[in-house]
Design a protein around this motif. Structure first.
Motif, PDB file in Angstrom:
ATOM      1  N   LEU A  90      -3.556  52.718 -14.653  1.00 43.29           N
ATOM      2  CA  LEU A  90      -3.737  51.733 -13.593  1.00 43.29           C
ATOM      3  C   LEU A  90      -3.417  52.333 -12.229  1.00 43.29           C
ATOM      4  N   ARG A  91      -2.372  53.125 -12.163  1.00 46.66           N
ATOM      5  CA  ARG A  91      -2.020  53.741 -10.882  1.00 46.66           C
ATOM      6  C   ARG A  91      -3.075  54.749 -10.428  1.00 46.66           C
ATOM      7  N   ARG A  92      -3.658  55.493 -11.381  1.00 45.87           N
ATOM      8  CA  ARG A  92      -4.742  56.416 -11.011  1.00 45.87           C
ATOM      9  C   ARG A  92      -5.941  55.638 -10.493  1.00 45.87           C
ATOM     10  N   ILE A  93      -6.273  54.539 -11.174  1.00 48.69           N
ATOM     11  CA  ILE A  93      -7.412  53.713 -10.743  1.00 48.69           C
ATOM     12  C   ILE A  93      -7.166  53.160  -9.350  1.00 48.69           C
ATOM     13  N   ASN A  94      -5.984  52.617  -9.126  1.00 46.77           N
ATOM     14  CA  ASN A  94      -5.680  52.029  -7.817  1.00 46.77           C
ATOM     15  C   ASN A  94      -5.671  53.072  -6.712  1.00 46.77           C
ATOM     16  N   SER A  95      -5.325  54.320  -7.071  1.00 43.65           N
ATOM     17  CA  SER A  95      -5.276  55.395  -6.089  1.00 43.65           C
ATOM     18  C   SER A  95      -6.641  56.011  -5.821  1.00 43.65           C
ATOM     19  N   GLU A  96      -7.465  56.127  -6.864  1.00 46.21           N
ATOM     20  CA  GLU A  96      -8.698  56.916  -6.762  1.00 46.21           C
ATOM     21  C   GLU A  96      -9.984  56.113  -6.894  1.00 46.21           C
ATOM     22  N   TRP A  97      -9.899  54.869  -7.367  1.00 53.01           N
ATOM     23  CA  TRP A  97     -11.115  54.163  -7.771  1.00 53.01           C
ATOM     24  C   TRP A  97     -10.978  52.667  -7.511  1.00 53.01           C
ATOM     25  N   THR A  98     -11.798  51.863  -8.169  1.00 54.34           N
ATOM     26  CA  THR A  98     -11.732  50.405  -8.035  1.00 54.34           C
ATOM     27  C   THR A  98     -11.644  49.778  -9.419  1.00 54.34           C
ATOM     28  N   LEU A  99     -10.653  48.928  -9.614  1.00 57.96           N
ATOM     29  CA  LEU A  99     -10.506  48.203 -10.865  1.00 57.96           C
ATOM     30  C   LEU A  99     -11.466  47.023 -10.877  1.00 57.96           C
ATOM     31  N   ASP A 100     -12.272  46.913 -11.946  1.00 61.58           N
ATOM     32  CA  ASP A 100     -13.225  45.804 -12.057  1.00 61.58           C
ATOM     33  C   ASP A 100     -12.597  44.564 -12.690  1.00 61.58           C
ATOM     34  N   GLY A 101     -11.610  44.782 -13.574  1.00 58.98           N
ATOM     35  CA  GLY A 101     -11.003  43.645 -14.249  1.00 58.98           C
ATOM     36  C   GLY A 101      -9.849  44.104 -15.111  1.00 58.98           C
ATOM     37  N   ALA A 102      -9.016  43.144 -15.545  1.00 62.86           N
ATOM     38  CA  ALA A 102      -7.866  43.458 -16.395  1.00 62.86           C
ATOM     39  C   ALA A 102      -7.563  42.235 -17.244  1.00 62.86           C
ATOM     40  N   SER A 103      -7.416  42.432 -18.555  1.00 65.61           N
ATOM     41  CA  SER A 103      -7.256  41.297 -19.464  1.00 65.61           C
ATOM     42  C   SER A 103      -6.194  41.551 -20.525  1.00 65.61           C
ATOM     43  N   ASP A 104      -5.540  40.450 -20.916  1.00 63.63           N
ATOM     44  CA  ASP A 104      -4.690  40.425 -22.093  1.00 63.63           C
ATOM     45  C   ASP A 104      -5.519  39.771 -23.188  1.00 63.63           C
ATOM     46  N   HIS A 105      -5.833  40.538 -24.243  1.00 62.60           N
ATOM     47  CA  HIS A 105      -6.704  40.033 -25.308  1.00 62.60           C
ATOM     48  C   HIS A 105      -5.940  39.537 -26.538  1.00 62.60           C
ATOM     49  N   GLY A 106      -4.630  39.449 -26.431  1.00 67.51           N
ATOM     50  CA  GLY A 106      -3.858  39.002 -27.579  1.00 67.51           C
ATOM     51  C   GLY A 106      -3.583  40.115 -28.579  1.00 67.51           C
ATOM     52  N   VAL A 107      -4.541  41.030 -28.721  1.00 67.46           N
ATOM     53  CA  VAL A 107      -4.371  42.208 -29.581  1.00 67.46           C
ATOM     54  C   VAL A 107      -4.162  43.472 -28.752  1.00 67.46           C
ATOM     55  N   SER A 108      -4.464  43.372 -27.455  1.00 68.74           N
ATOM     56  CA  SER A 108      -4.429  44.554 -26.599  1.00 68.74           C
ATOM     57  C   SER A 108      -4.316  44.152 -25.143  1.00 68.74           C
ATOM     58  N   GLU A 109      -3.957  45.140 -24.308  1.00 68.42           N
ATOM     59  CA  GLU A 109      -3.986  44.998 -22.852  1.00 68.42           C
ATOM     60  C   GLU A 109      -5.031  45.982 -22.341  1.00 68.42           C
ATOM     61  N   MET A 142      -8.879  36.982 -30.898  1.00 59.10           N
ATOM     62  CA  MET A 142      -8.853  37.684 -29.616  1.00 59.10           C
ATOM     63  C   MET A 142      -9.089  36.668 -28.509  1.00 59.10           C
ATOM     64  N   VAL A 143      -8.352  36.824 -27.421  1.00 57.70           N
ATOM     65  CA  VAL A 143      -8.463  35.927 -26.275  1.00 57.70           C
ATOM     66  C   VAL A 143      -8.748  36.758 -25.039  1.00 57.70           C
ATOM     67  N   THR A 144      -9.054  36.124 -23.944  1.00 58.29           N
ATOM     68  CA  THR A 144      -9.209  36.819 -22.668  1.00 58.29           C
ATOM     69  C   THR A 144      -8.391  36.067 -21.627  1.00 58.29           C
ATOM     70  N   ASP A 145      -7.152  36.533 -21.464  1.00 57.12           N
ATOM     71  CA  ASP A 145      -6.229  35.970 -20.486  1.00 57.12           C
ATOM     72  C   ASP A 145      -5.979  36.996 -19.388  1.00 57.12           C
ATOM     73  N   PRO A 146      -5.530  36.537 -18.209  1.00 57.75           N
ATOM     74  CA  PRO A 146      -5.231  37.493 -17.137  1.00 57.75           C
ATOM     75  C   PRO A 146      -4.118  38.458 -17.558  1.00 57.75           C
ATOM     76  N   LEU A 147      -4.242  39.706 -17.152  1.00 58.78           N
ATOM     77  CA  LEU A 147      -3.229  40.709 -17.445  1.00 58.78           C
ATOM     78  C   LEU A 147      -2.224  40.767 -16.300  1.00 58.78           C
ATOM     79  N   ASP A 148      -0.956  40.871 -16.645  1.00 59.10           N
ATOM     80  CA  ASP A 148       0.099  41.038 -15.646  1.00 59.10           C
ATOM     81  C   ASP A 148       0.085  42.491 -15.176  1.00 59.10           C
ATOM     82  N   THR A 149      -0.791  42.793 -14.221  1.00 62.63           N
ATOM     83  CA  THR A 149      -0.976  44.185 -13.788  1.00 62.63           C
ATOM     84  C   THR A 149       0.258  44.744 -13.089  1.00 62.63           C
ATOM     85  N   GLN A 150       1.047  43.869 -12.466  1.00 68.09           N
ATOM     86  CA  GLN A 150       2.254  44.365 -11.789  1.00 68.09           C
ATOM     87  C   GLN A 150       3.238  44.954 -12.789  1.00 68.09           C
TER      88      GLN A 150
END
Length: 277
Positions: A90-109, A142-150
């Motif tokens: 995430l830090r590399r993306i925020n530094s070098e690129w653009t994040l399109d989305g981030a999700s908590d899927h219940g089985v994964s982040e 599996m769900v699609t909830d917002p990810l706590d990116t902080q």
């Protein structure tokens, strides 16, 4: 092992993309995704985690762009072993690129972004399997909830590359119909349906949440050609599993070719799949 299904030890191997511009694509997968360049020349680059090759970039400057109606790749999903590694991504993306989305899927982040050619990329880490919920029918929830990116970013260590035990956890495809995908990947290839959602099916070997995703959300209908997904691999644990899979595919009238390293077959949308041990 049930001869009608792939063994639970089955996993995704390498993914190959056809790209018109090699250098910026290599830089993206190295500096943003965090892969290391294992081998490269003017025609091809191989990148991976540690010494394990995960991604093959085939340089075809004259390859036409993928048509809006063409089937193919939705995203290739790189799996990292820890939340710290996800935070570093995430830090590399925020530094070098653009994040399109981030999700908590219940089985994964999961983190979502696109490479310079527009190919979808996911970087994710799994929650422990004991925490996954299953439906009464044996599907995974599996769900699609917002990810706590902080809090994900706070777990970062500052590492600039993916850990050596990272891999490709799954490949998500854009297909012409869910039934076409199910007929090939479940009935013929031998993956288990693990979840179905509106316009999508998720399939896996064993009890993983999914090794293959397939969706019709963009209403794509033409066979894939040009830039984008060239092929992807499924690695089987042994020759017996490979032989049983070849038999199933041929009984289902799919044309299977033997190669020096395994088998090649095309799914119902003409997407090339390579099978090997």
């Amino acid at each position: 092992m049930d001869n009608a299904t792939l063994p639970s030890e089955t996993e995704i191997g390498r993914v190959a993309l056809t790209v018109a511009a090699l250098s910026p694509t290599v830089e993206f997968y190295r500096d943003v995704v965090g892969l290391n360049v294992i081998d490269a020349d003017d025609d091809r680059a191989i990148l991976g985690a540690g010494k394990q090759a995960l991604l093959v970039l085939n340089h075809r400057p004259d390859a036409p762009a993928r048509e809006a109606s063409a089937t193919g790749l939705y995203h290739v999903a790189f799996r990292v072993p820890s939340r710290a590694a996800l935070g570093d991504a995430l830090r590399r993306i925020n530094s070098e690129w653009t994040l399109d989305g981030a999700s908590d899927h219940g089985v994964s982040e999961a983190l979502y972004l696109s490479d310079p050619a527009g190919n979808g990329v996911e970087i994710y880490r799994d929650f422990p399997r004991a925490s996954w919920d299953e439906t009464p029918s044996g599907h995974v929830e599996m769900v699609t909830d917002p990810l706590d990116t902080q809090s994900v970013a706070a777990a970062a260590t500052g590492r600039q590359s993916m850990p050596a035990d990272s891999d490709i956890g799954h490949v998500h495809l854009e297909v012409s119909s869910v039934e076409t995908a199910r007929t090939f990947y479940a009935d013929a290839l031998g993956l288990r349906v693990r979840a179905t959602y509106d316009g999508a099916v998720f399939l896996a070997a064993g009890d993983y949440h999914h090794h293959i995703g397939a969706n019709v959300w963009q209403r794509r209908s033409k066979p894939h050609a040009g830039q984008g997904l060239a092929w992807f691999e499924i690695r089987l644990p042994d020759e017996a599993a490979l032989d049983a899979t070849q038999k199933r595919l041929r009984q289902s009238d799919y044309a299977v070719s033997e190669t020096g390293t395994g088998l090649t077959v095309r799914d119902g949308d003409d997407i090339e799949l390579r099978l090997r041990t």
